[in-house]
Design an enzyme around this catalytic site. Sequence first.
Site, PDB file in Angstrom:
ATOM      1  CB  SER A 456      35.200  86.377  33.775  1.00  0.00           C
ATOM      2  OG  SER A 456      36.484  86.090  33.995  1.00  0.00           O
ATOM      3  CB  CYS A 627      39.610  89.597  30.300  1.00  0.00           C
ATOM      4  SG  CYS A 627      38.833  88.051  30.760  1.00  0.00           S
ATOM      5  CG  ASP A 672      39.876  87.622  34.835  1.00  0.00           C
ATOM      6  OD1 ASP A 672      40.368  86.545  35.084  1.00  0.00           O
ATOM      7  OD2 ASP A 672      38.810  87.599  35.105  1.00  0.00           O
ATOM      8  CD1 TRP A 674      41.158  80.836  29.297  1.00  0.00           C
ATOM      9  CD2 TRP A 674      40.323  82.588  30.492  1.00  0.00           C
ATOM     10  NE1 TRP A 674      40.261  81.417  28.605  1.00  0.00           N
ATOM     11  CE2 TRP A 674      39.712  82.446  29.217  1.00  0.00           C
ATOM     12  CE3 TRP A 674      40.163  83.682  31.273  1.00  0.00           C
ATOM     13  CZ2 TRP A 674      38.777  83.313  28.786  1.00  0.00           C
ATOM     14  CZ3 TRP A 674      39.050  84.482  30.813  1.00  0.00           C
ATOM     15  CH2 TRP A 674      38.415  84.521  29.642  1.00  0.00           C
TER      16      TRP A 674
END
Length: 675
Positions: A456, A627, A672, A674
């Site tokens: 990012s 995020c 966003d 992961w």
Amino acid sequence: MSSIDDVGTDSVEEAAPYIGLLDIFVLSACFGLGVYWFFFKGKKKEEPIDIKNYNIAAPMTKAVDSSFIQKMKTTHKNIIIFYGSQTGTAEEFAGRLAKDAQRLGMKALIQDPEECEMEDLTSIKEIENSFAIFCMATYGEGDPTDNSQEFYDWLQDGTADLDGLKFAVFGLGNKTYEHYNEMGKFVDKKLEELGGERLFDLGLGDDDGNMEDDFVTWKEQFWPSVCEHFGVEATGDESSIRQYAVVVREDIPEEKIYTGEPARLNSLKKQKGPFDTKNPFVSRVQTNRELHHGGERSCMHIEFDITDSKIRYESGDHVAVYPINNANLVNGIAKILDQNLDVVFSLNNVDEEASKKHPFPCPCTYRTALSFYLDITNCPRTNVLKDISEYCSDPKDKEFLLKISSATPEGKKEYSDWVVKSHRNILAILEDIPSCKPPLDHLCELLPRLQARYYSISSSPKLHPNSIHITAVLVEYKTLTNRTNLGVATSWLKDKIPNGPENAPKVPVYVRKSQFRLPFKHTVPVIMIGPGTGLAPFRGFIQERSALRKDGKDVGETVLFFGCRKASEDFIYQDELKEYVNNGTLTDMFVAFSRDQEKKRYVQDLLKEEADTVWKLIEKGAHIYVCGDARNMAPDVLKTIRGIITEKGELTSSAAEDYLKKMQSKGRYSCDVWS
């Protein structure tokens, strides 16, 4: 017209004594019109070039490759396998399915949907006993991969008649994401709705669990079903099949040898935009500094110079970094296999009709292949272990590799314990099974491609138009076998320390666009939730709103929820953030330190404590951004926000769920994350 006028004048000078000025003028005009008609009007108007389908390196490639139906007919292949891949796994699975088909006496064609006219699926019934397999990965929050976006749009259109298409779908996803395997489910459903016949049930692979196990289990049931459907008798041939043949290139000129370029030869030396996944920009590292103030972990702030690249980015976008494998791993593989790394070679597809001629850019040296093109740090999949078992001189070693690569319950457990949980990469496996000596060229064929690593972007172009910033934690850990494993990109970036403008390390990068965006209206409030390096895109968001305020624009409330372990160790960008609070850019900043007190506190705890503030902003139309970790943090935050909506909005659970769904559909709740 000057050239035509010159020709006309020259052509009549010799006739001047016999012809008057008016005649000369008339003849010149007629001659000029004749030339114009011959060169322009007499020609058919050229069709406009479709830039999307135009390949600069090979202008005719798209036109030739687009008709996969014709290719299947001419090569007598009845199976076509499409892959939608972002990181290479779906493409790898497609290749494995093609090899399975070959073992069964069938022929398969592997195709990238981006390089095909997918409308031709309507004609696949022209090929006897044909069927299509789709290996479709889901990217981000339920989105198609870059190379399957056009295919997705075509299916969405819903006008195609796919009567006569027989198909099967295997989806690749991750259960920690809300829209788990969305693309695989969509393709499977849509193909049937458009008239296709499902040959076998949808397979779903979970990368958070054991993708390899899921895939092997699915295909072990899929192929017997296919054989039964088409009356094919399985040969039972389990021998290794080579897809590529090795050719040693001794006399090739140095300038014709690939040295790490993702696609175009010499593209890293002779830079030419536009820059993308196959043509990254070689940036200079301007800054590389440590963000942590203590402790055993490391977090880097790195700035890439993109001056004169014409690269444009927005806050929230991702930057791809092309790393190089650790030299110790590369040299270790060469040593254990007794291979000269400087040998130049090519791996050429034995199927001359295949669209993919090489598994990676060739010719190159073995050193280049292992350093730039092959994934040698992750755990090898079962197909790799099965194929290299043929090269064991000790029968017990061969038996062991065949066992852990099998689809039996015992084999799957052994693979999980001995390979996955112990984090054994290919070097560790070769070290621990010393009688296994596969030829390096075969190993290069089997190993998957090394993929770019995405980060990012932690800067705003409004403040930093000529540089891209990232925030990255160094990955380093001990395995159960007492080996030290390093993250490919972060361990490589760690040493990229600039020493003045003339000695700046170089890193290939490109920007991938994202939907993670600030609201179009600057006055809309935002709530940003990002522990650890999840702060990265929000640093860019905050910089953007700061720049807007300096330009005299009205900006809505900007609230940050941040978390880390200890205030004295890993409160990254602490001084910057406090300054943004002091100057009013950040309306509020709430920070949780999970290990500074006996009871751990996380961002979701802060959200509960500030429920009134959160609900007030939601009622004002705030956009919420999350995020960071997808496995634990993101689901907990979602649950907490749902609870706040239920309690403060005085809604039932189902009504709160509907409220949250509407926020998500309108882009007011974005992630966003992961795993």
